[in-house]
Design an enzyme around this catalytic site. Structure first.
Site, PDB file in Angstrom:
ATOM      1  N   GLN A  31       0.827  -1.210   0.000  1.00  0.00           N
ATOM      2  CA  GLN A  31       0.000   0.000   0.000  1.00  0.00           C
ATOM      3  C   GLN A  31       0.859   1.258   0.000  1.00  0.00           C
ATOM      4  OE1 GLN A  31      -2.182  -0.834   3.605  1.00  0.00           O
ATOM      5  NE2 GLN A  31      -0.302  -1.442   4.636  1.00  0.00           N
ATOM      6  N   ASP A  86       0.443   0.008  13.536  1.00  0.00           N
ATOM      7  CA  ASP A  86       0.895   1.227  14.232  1.00  0.00           C
ATOM      8  C   ASP A  86       1.247   0.955  15.687  1.00  0.00           C
ATOM      9  OD1 ASP A  86      -1.706   1.511  15.759  1.00  0.00           O
ATOM     10  OD2 ASP A  86      -2.441   1.752  13.723  1.00  0.00           O
ATOM     11  N   ASP A 157      -7.454  -5.766  14.085  1.00  0.00           N
ATOM     12  CA  ASP A 157      -7.297  -4.303  13.977  1.00  0.00           C
ATOM     13  C   ASP A 157      -6.901  -3.992  12.540  1.00  0.00           C
ATOM     14  OD1 ASP A 157      -6.785  -1.650  14.166  1.00  0.00           O
ATOM     15  OD2 ASP A 157      -5.047  -1.826  15.477  1.00  0.00           O
TER      16      ASP A 157
END
Ligand code: SPM
Length: 279
Positions: A31, A86, A157
């Site tokens: 990405q 993250d 997540d």
């Protein structure tokens, strides 16, 4: 000259943020990744143009995706986090005293490295190599396909159901999650906006409901995400989130999360209740 970044949340709606500085911009195998410093949200991670998390409001999402399911399970010893590159989710998971090991499987190692460099408040558990954390760069879908009866809680997540996140919203994936859980295990997944992603929410709720005896949806107010209200879906083999003992001392408050929210986040507005009940 003023710099702005807009996430088109639907074809007709965008959230525009004024940018102070672009800290990172690059393409990984999976990405396009950016970290921008914004006026209202502070530093923010953006994947394929979609706002993922910001220093301003990340605590809401990360506390709610971690502490709600962990407190539904009475002994969440072994936890798996899929995605969450993250590091905000595992930062919260390691705080739970019952948790002994957190396996985190993130597909994109560049997201991890960029977050460690530019978002240290969010990625602190990864930077510190927290002793409970076992971080692997790999495919979470493959990991659950190869795992049986191992986890008390699985937390998905993920980003939107496009690109690397697409396979994480399928019935086949939920079947593999079911198998990877212990006989009394449960899982949670972020399932987007109740205003703008209704077909997705209904389909994932129905798919989970086909497999798990208990399926519940809960909500949190997150300014960065479309409509400001965000859904999470739980599939549980044994423990009903509506029956969690919110007086137990192990439930500790965060900056958003507290024992009252553990209970109240499952109270749904009528339009969402109706959405989930539709055939
Ligand atoms: N650890 C934080 C990752 C956040 N993942 C969820 C992001 C959901 C954003 N959805 C926005 C929908 C607009 N297309």
């Amino acid at each position: 000259m003023e710099l702005w970044m807009t996430e088109f949340q639907t074809q007709n709606l965008g959230l525009a943020c004024r940018i102070k500085e672009t800290l990172f911009s690059g393409q990984s195998d999976f990405q396009e990744i950016s970290v921008v410093d914004t006026v209202e949200f502070g530093r923010m991670l953006v994947l394929d143009g979609v706002f993922q998390t910001s220093v301003f409001d990340e605590y809401i999402y990360h506390e709610m995706i971690a502490h709600v399911p962990l407190n539904v399970h009475p002994r969440p010893v072994n936890v798996l986090v899929i995605g969450g590159g993250d590091g905000g989710c595992v930062r919260e998971v390691v705080k739970n005293p019952a948790v002994q090991q957190v396996d985190m499987v993130e597909i994109d190692g560049v997201v991890v490295e960029v977050s460690k460099k530019y978002l240290p408040e969010i990625s602190s558990a990864m930077i510190d190599k927290h002793p409970k954390l076992n971080l692997r760069i790999g495919d979470g879908i493959k990991h659950v396909q190869e795992t049986e009866g191992q986890y008390d809680v699985i937390i998905v997540d993920c980003s939107d159901p496009i690109g690397p996140g697409e396979g994480l919203f399928t019935a086949a994936f939920y079947r593999d999650v079911y198998t990877a859980l212990k006989p009394d295990g449960l899982f949670v997944q972020q399932t987007e906006s109740p205003f703008y992603h209704q077909p997705l929410i209904r389909k994932s709720y129905q798919d989970v409901n086909q497999l798990f005896p208990i399926t519940r949806l809960y909500l949190a107010n997150i300014p960065l995400y479309p409509g400001g209200l965000h859904c999470f879906t739980i599939g549980s083999k044994k423990y009903d989130p509506l029956k969690t003992d919110v007086t137990k001392p192990s439930i500790q408050s965060g900056k958003y999360y507290n024992p009252g929210i553990q209970r109240s986040c499952f109270i749904l507005p009528e339009f969402i209740r109706e959405l989930l009940q539709k055939d």
